[in-house]
Design a protein around this motif. Sequence first.
Motif, PDB file in Angstrom:
ATOM      1  N   SER A 187       0.833  -1.218   0.000  1.00 50.76           N
ATOM      2  CA  SER A 187       0.000   0.000   0.000  1.00 50.76           C
ATOM      3  C   SER A 187       0.863   1.262   0.000  1.00 50.76           C
ATOM      4  O   SER A 187       0.508   2.275  -0.624  1.00 50.76           O
ATOM      5  N   ARG A 188       2.020   1.218   0.687  1.00 51.41           N
ATOM      6  CA  ARG A 188       2.919   2.378   0.652  1.00 51.41           C
ATOM      7  C   ARG A 188       3.517   2.564  -0.735  1.00 51.41           C
ATOM      8  O   ARG A 188       3.703   3.692  -1.174  1.00 51.41           O
ATOM      9  N   GLN A 190       2.062   1.767  -3.545  1.00 50.45           N
ATOM     10  CA  GLN A 190       1.013   2.257  -4.430  1.00 50.45           C
ATOM     11  C   GLN A 190       0.706   3.735  -4.190  1.00 50.45           C
ATOM     12  O   GLN A 190       0.229   4.425  -5.080  1.00 50.45           O
ATOM     13  N   SER A 191       1.018   4.204  -3.008  1.00 50.16           N
ATOM     14  CA  SER A 191       0.722   5.628  -2.670  1.00 50.16           C
ATOM     15  C   SER A 191       1.679   6.578  -3.307  1.00 50.16           C
ATOM     16  O   SER A 191       2.687   6.419  -3.787  1.00 50.16           O
TER      17      SER A 191
END
Length: 191
Positions: A187-188, A190-191
């Motif tokens: 998720s990091r 993708q951010s």
Amino acid sequence: MASSADSWIREFNEAAKLAEDINGMISEKAAAAYTGQDSQRHFSAVRRKITILGTRLDSMESLLAKLPSRQPMSDKEMNRRRDMLSNLRSKTNQMASTLSMSNFGNRDTLLGPEIKPVDAMTRVAGLDNQGVVSLQRQVMREQDEGLEKLEETVISTKHVALTINEELDLQTRLIDTLDYHVDATGSRLQS
């Protein structure tokens, strides 16, 4: 290519350290007054480590057979490594026999030799009633001893199963933690 040989030596040193740890655990068992479940848990832990060591030695033997094709090695060095592996394997077998692990698979050791009906008939022939009763009592004592040995084996198997369960719980927690960290990292990214 030198790293293959170095990894074999490194793996051997780790296996030798594991053997020393096992030996220390066996010595600790002899010196300490473990009772009941503590004794069984200690015994199970030692058996598990011996099994792990045996598996490592098998993989090292396989790796050693493949080393000459990956890296040229003198016959003297190959023989030295084979001797090192052989010595460690005999030490492992000796530790296993100290715990009488090698006897677990042998039916006769666990239950005693099978008595055939013909043998029982020849034992009864020529006995009066008192003799038959005495023989029955002896047979019942032998069966009780066999059941006690079977009970010990079942208890030992139970503790092995409990140890495996504990290990699986630990591995599950580790995988869950890893999964969480992978998700967080994903998720990091993708951010």
